[in-house]
Design a protein around this motif. Structure first.
Motif, mmCIF file in Angstrom:
data_model
loop_
_atom_site.group_PDB
_atom_site.id
_atom_site.type_symbol
_atom_site.label_atom_id
_atom_site.label_comp_id
_atom_site.label_asym_id
_atom_site.label_seq_id
_atom_site.Cartn_x
_atom_site.Cartn_y
_atom_site.Cartn_z
ATOM 1 N N ALA A 194 6.570 -0.558 -11.845
ATOM 2 C CA ALA A 194 5.222 -1.029 -11.520
ATOM 3 C C ALA A 194 4.649 -0.278 -10.315
ATOM 4 O O ALA A 194 3.460 0.068 -10.277
ATOM 5 C CB ALA A 194 5.249 -2.537 -11.246
ATOM 6 N N GLU A 195 5.498 -0.004 -9.343
ATOM 7 C CA GLU A 195 5.037 0.743 -8.165
ATOM 8 C C GLU A 195 4.644 2.160 -8.533
ATOM 9 O O GLU A 195 3.637 2.700 -8.043
ATOM 10 C CB GLU A 195 6.149 0.746 -7.116
ATOM 11 N N ILE A 196 5.420 2.805 -9.421
ATOM 12 C CA ILE A 196 5.096 4.164 -9.864
ATOM 13 C C ILE A 196 3.794 4.172 -10.658
ATOM 14 O O ILE A 196 2.927 5.041 -10.469
ATOM 15 C CB ILE A 196 6.247 4.733 -10.714
ATOM 16 N N ALA A 197 3.602 3.180 -11.519
ATOM 17 C CA ALA A 197 2.371 3.112 -12.318
ATOM 18 C C ALA A 197 1.153 2.906 -11.429
ATOM 19 O O ALA A 197 0.095 3.514 -11.642
ATOM 20 C CB ALA A 197 2.489 1.984 -13.343
ATOM 21 N N ALA A 198 1.298 2.048 -10.413
ATOM 22 C CA ALA A 198 0.176 1.804 -9.500
ATOM 23 C C ALA A 198 -0.160 3.056 -8.702
ATOM 24 O O ALA A 198 -1.336 3.362 -8.464
ATOM 25 C CB ALA A 198 0.514 0.650 -8.561
ATOM 26 N N LEU A 199 0.864 3.790 -8.301
ATOM 27 C CA LEU A 199 0.626 5.003 -7.535
ATOM 28 C C LEU A 199 -0.024 6.085 -8.390
ATOM 29 O O LEU A 199 -0.866 6.852 -7.905
ATOM 30 C CB LEU A 199 1.945 5.517 -6.956
ATOM 31 N N GLU A 200 0.343 6.142 -9.678
ATOM 32 C CA GLU A 200 -0.271 7.118 -10.577
ATOM 33 C C GLU A 200 -1.737 6.787 -10.853
ATOM 34 O O GLU A 200 -2.570 7.679 -10.998
ATOM 35 C CB GLU A 200 0.509 7.183 -11.884
ATOM 36 N N ARG A 201 -2.039 5.474 -10.934
ATOM 37 C CA ARG A 201 -3.437 5.088 -11.171
ATOM 38 C C ARG A 201 -4.302 5.317 -9.941
ATOM 39 O O ARG A 201 -5.441 5.769 -10.043
ATOM 40 C CB ARG A 201 -3.491 3.601 -11.568
ATOM 41 N N SER A 202 -3.774 5.059 -8.766
ATOM 42 C CA SER A 202 -4.531 5.202 -7.524
ATOM 43 C C SER A 202 -3.671 5.930 -6.512
ATOM 44 O O SER A 202 -2.890 5.310 -5.783
ATOM 45 C CB SER A 202 -4.931 3.818 -6.995
ATOM 46 N N PRO A 203 -3.775 7.254 -6.466
ATOM 47 C CA PRO A 203 -2.917 8.045 -5.574
ATOM 48 C C PRO A 203 -3.323 7.908 -4.109
ATOM 49 O O PRO A 203 -4.005 8.736 -3.537
ATOM 50 C CB PRO A 203 -3.131 9.478 -6.071
ATOM 51 N N LYS A 204 -2.890 6.771 -3.518
ATOM 52 C CA LYS A 204 -3.204 6.530 -2.112
ATOM 53 C C LYS A 204 -1.919 6.179 -1.375
ATOM 54 O O LYS A 204 -1.015 5.569 -1.927
ATOM 55 C CB LYS A 204 -4.211 5.391 -1.956
ATOM 56 N N VAL A 205 -1.893 6.566 -0.104
ATOM 57 C CA VAL A 205 -0.768 6.213 0.760
ATOM 58 C C VAL A 205 -1.324 5.614 2.036
ATOM 59 O O VAL A 205 -2.475 5.829 2.402
ATOM 60 C CB VAL A 205 0.105 7.450 1.087
ATOM 61 N N THR A 206 -0.501 4.839 2.692
ATOM 62 C CA THR A 206 -0.969 4.190 3.920
ATOM 63 C C THR A 206 -1.265 5.209 5.008
ATOM 64 O O THR A 206 -2.292 5.158 5.684
ATOM 65 C CB THR A 206 0.092 3.191 4.414
ATOM 66 N N VAL A 207 -0.395 6.185 5.186
ATOM 67 C CA VAL A 207 -0.571 7.216 6.200
ATOM 68 C C VAL A 207 -0.385 8.576 5.544
ATOM 69 O O VAL A 207 0.629 8.818 4.899
ATOM 70 C CB VAL A 207 0.438 7.055 7.353
ATOM 71 N N ALA A 208 -1.370 9.434 5.695
ATOM 72 C CA ALA A 208 -1.240 10.812 5.191
ATOM 73 C C ALA A 208 -0.637 11.669 6.280
ATOM 74 O O ALA A 208 -1.268 11.975 7.268
ATOM 75 C CB ALA A 208 -2.604 11.335 4.791
ATOM 76 N N VAL A 209 0.608 12.046 6.113
ATOM 77 C CA VAL A 209 1.331 12.780 7.142
ATOM 78 C C VAL A 209 1.128 14.269 6.932
ATOM 79 O O VAL A 209 1.286 14.775 5.827
ATOM 80 C CB VAL A 209 2.830 12.436 7.110
ATOM 81 N N GLY A 210 0.772 14.978 7.989
ATOM 82 C CA GLY A 210 0.566 16.414 7.903
ATOM 83 C C GLY A 210 -0.397 16.858 8.984
ATOM 84 O O GLY A 210 -0.812 16.088 9.856
ATOM 85 N N GLU A 211 -0.762 18.121 8.932
ATOM 86 C CA GLU A 211 -1.695 18.662 9.919
ATOM 87 C C GLU A 211 -3.096 18.124 9.647
ATOM 88 O O GLU A 211 -3.706 18.441 8.632
ATOM 89 C CB GLU A 211 -1.704 20.190 9.871
ATOM 90 N N GLU A 212 -3.591 17.281 10.540
ATOM 91 C CA GLU A 212 -4.909 16.699 10.383
ATOM 92 C C GLU A 212 -5.943 17.511 11.151
ATOM 93 O O GLU A 212 -5.638 18.117 12.188
ATOM 94 C CB GLU A 212 -4.916 15.241 10.854
#
Length: 327
Positions: A194-212
């Motif tokens: 269910a978590e994988i399906a939800a992530l595929e439908r709405s590709p969002k994360v709480t924190v986007a880690v990387g060079e901002e």
């Protein structure tokens, strides 16, 4: 063979006229060139550093690729067309139907220059400047800031997509490991699916880690023009005038079939020279009066140059033809 001084003396008036005409033309063009303004917005690249766990950068080393990808999007025809319509850029070109030329010109007027520094023993981009140039001092700042905001927005979207992809990969790996131990009806397997399906439908994360990216210094309206360099253009016109005048004098002397000295006549014919008549010319005082009489003509040329500048500055079509200045 007559010396250069004698040749110039014989054709002094021709040299003066040619020089004045060429220089006045160059001065007219220089004064007719419209002012070009430039504004720059600086975007800071905030590096996450080297941390462990969830804070570890998922896309370290991909900053340059992201910058190039966003840059290609910025310079795409669709993006530039939308930018021109939003800020009413190059209306004279779009009115003529030259949309491709307008896009190409806008592409040339945008410059992105990275600022590099040594981080962890390797050169890394720590900031980059976005410079735009156009004829309006207010518009140039607004466009530069819009481009900077686009870089920040697109970078955030790419961070989310890449972080979501990395998380999705990790969850799929966990699912494969769980299926080796549990059946598909196990609660943990169901939850993970269910978590994988939800992530595929709405590709969002709480924190986007990387060079901002963050706008460090927004562009401000330009106060002074950066182009054209009228003084250099007029100096070039002066040099061109001297060169053309020298060429005209040499050509006129070459086409002149008259004899000016006894030596030239003796070189042409073996007949003896019986007498010479001195040249009848104007005296020094008369020559001075002649130059004083030419002063109003020179003043008139200056007035013509100034008038041409005011006329051309209000002519949008002529201004476009000479709108490109020094880099």
């Amino acid at each position: 063979m007559a010396s250069a001084a004698l040749i110039l003396r014989r054709h002094a008036r021709l040299a003066a006229v040619v020089f004045v005409v060429v220089f006045a033309g160059a001065a007219t063009v220089a004064m007719s060139l419209p002012d070009v303004y430039s504004a720059r917005a600086t975007v800071l690249v905030e590096h996450p550093g080297t941390t462990e766990g969830a804070g570890k950068s998922l896309i370290a080393g991909e900053l340059e690729t992201r910058l190039q990808t966003i840059g290609q999007e910025v310079l795409s025809q669709a993006r530039l067309t939308a930018l021109m319509e939003s800020f009413n850029l190059y209306p004279e070109l779009r009115e003529w139907g030259a949309h491709a030329a307008a896009v190409e010109r806008l592409r040339r007027d945008i410059q992105v220059k990275p600022v590099r520094a040594e981080l962890a023993g390797r050169p890394t981009t720590v900031a980059f400047g976005i410079t735009f140039r156009t004829r309006d001092p207010e518009t140039v700042a607004r466009v530069a800031n819009a481009l900077a905001a686009f870089y920040v927005e697109e970078n955030a979207k790419m961070l989310v997509r890449q972080a979501s992809a990395a998380r999705l990969t990790r969850l799929n790996q966990e699912l494969v490991q769980m299926k080796e131990v549990y059946t598909s009806q196990h609660p943990d397997v169901i939850r993970l699916k269910a978590e994988i399906a939800a992530l595929e439908r709405s590709p969002k994360v709480t924190v986007a880690v990387g060079e901002e990216f963050r706008i460090l210094d927004p562009a401000v309206p330009a106060r002074t023009a950066v182009a054209p360099q009228r003084l250099l253009f007029m100096l070039f016109g002066g040099g061109l005038g001297l060169g053309v005048a020298a060429l005209a004098v040499l050509l006129a002397d070459h086409l002149d079939g008259s004899f000016h000295t006894v030596e030239e006549l003796q070189a042409f014919s073996r007949l003896p020279v019986l007498a010479t008549i001195p040249q009848i010319g104007v005296s020094g005082r008369n020559r001075q009066r002649l130059w004083l009489a030419a002063a109003p003509i020179a003043l008139g040329l200056v007035l013509v140059v100034l008038a041409s500048y005011h006329i051309a500055s209000g002519n949008d079509q002529l201004a476009f033809l000479f709108s490109r200045g020094a880099p």
